[in-house]
Write a protein that holds these residues in place. Sequence first.
Motif, mmCIF file in Angstrom:
data_model
loop_
_atom_site.group_PDB
_atom_site.id
_atom_site.type_symbol
_atom_site.label_atom_id
_atom_site.label_comp_id
_atom_site.label_asym_id
_atom_site.label_seq_id
_atom_site.Cartn_x
_atom_site.Cartn_y
_atom_site.Cartn_z
ATOM 1 N N LEU A 220 -46.639 -25.762 36.560
ATOM 2 C CA LEU A 220 -46.640 -24.266 36.169
ATOM 3 C C LEU A 220 -45.135 -24.016 36.211
ATOM 4 N N ARG A 224 -43.972 -22.034 32.520
ATOM 5 C CA ARG A 224 -43.463 -20.830 32.175
ATOM 6 C C ARG A 224 -42.359 -20.863 31.244
ATOM 7 N N GLN A 256 -52.439 -19.926 31.563
ATOM 8 C CA GLN A 256 -51.118 -20.165 31.079
ATOM 9 C C GLN A 256 -51.184 -20.811 29.710
ATOM 10 N N CYS A 257 -51.867 -21.922 29.826
ATOM 11 C CA CYS A 257 -52.136 -22.802 28.669
ATOM 12 C C CYS A 257 -52.710 -22.080 27.476
ATOM 13 N N GLN A 259 -52.514 -18.669 27.040
ATOM 14 C CA GLN A 259 -51.447 -17.755 26.461
ATOM 15 C C GLN A 259 -50.440 -18.436 25.637
#
Length: 318
Positions: A220, A224, A256-257, A259
């Motif tokens: 994570l 970021r 997150q991936c 995005q």
Amino acid sequence: MSEKVNLIDQSTYNDRRNRDTDEGKDAATRITPRSSKFKNKHRKPEQQASLLDFVVKPRPKSQRQIKARKLQRPHLTITRSSYIVNKPKGKTRIDPKKKVTKLKRSVRSYRTLKKVERDIAEQEPEEEIQPEAIPVEQRVQELSLVEIPPTKVSPQGGETHSIHSRRFRSYCDNCTRPRLKELCLNLLKDLDRFQKRAFAKNEIKARAHPRLVLGFREALARLRIDKVKLLILATDCEICPGESGLDETIEGLKFQCQQGKVPYCFPLVRRELSYALQKRAQISCVAILDFDGANAIFADLLIELEDARAEYKRRTAL
């Protein structure tokens, strides 16, 4: 000149010759050889031997011998293991406090809750279900000839497809095909070998530029800052619903991936991931940061991932 100067009598000649021979003998007995080989032979009889006479001094090595010794040594020397953290500075406690993350606390609390519920269920006697207690709609549905696709109820309360199981959870969105497993194993083994070689050469540079990282927290953190090239998640992570639980963490990683347009896949179980990276503990998440040197395997993996995702959509649409 007259020859009388060069003439001496016999007695003078004999005296002169005797004197020269005596001086030569004294010089021979007075001068001892400097070589250590014959030093003990010319020692005076009153001198006694000591232990220092038996000490052998090593000869100084020449530059050629030193250079040959260096060439015989291996080129790469591993000073410490690639994943061992340096010894912390400062004082150390006799009983150090173990740091427990928020995710680990949520997993432990859910395990405790499940254990309590299981103990209560075992203590209560099982009540027999009478046929009259079953709803009429359910009995009609069981007797109907129309085939209904089987579904399962997840712990979160939602329905999951029949292809999902304990080893293939509902958060997975691609099928685990044999070709996908093989490519993933080859990629992980190559990158792990590259990283260990870099640690053997220069540990400081290797820590600054790792090839891959393990764990949800590390993955994570790299997501970021847009450092992840591929995210590999295990298909059999432990069930842990609730806030900041394991299921929510996995969904956050997938978000997150999506995005950042980072590919992610679910090819292996935790035990297979740890076997590929030669670790004892089970591994749930691997983030690949640099795949240089295994570009062909990475490209084939992305192509196979698209096919596995299409197969998953086709099977879950039934």
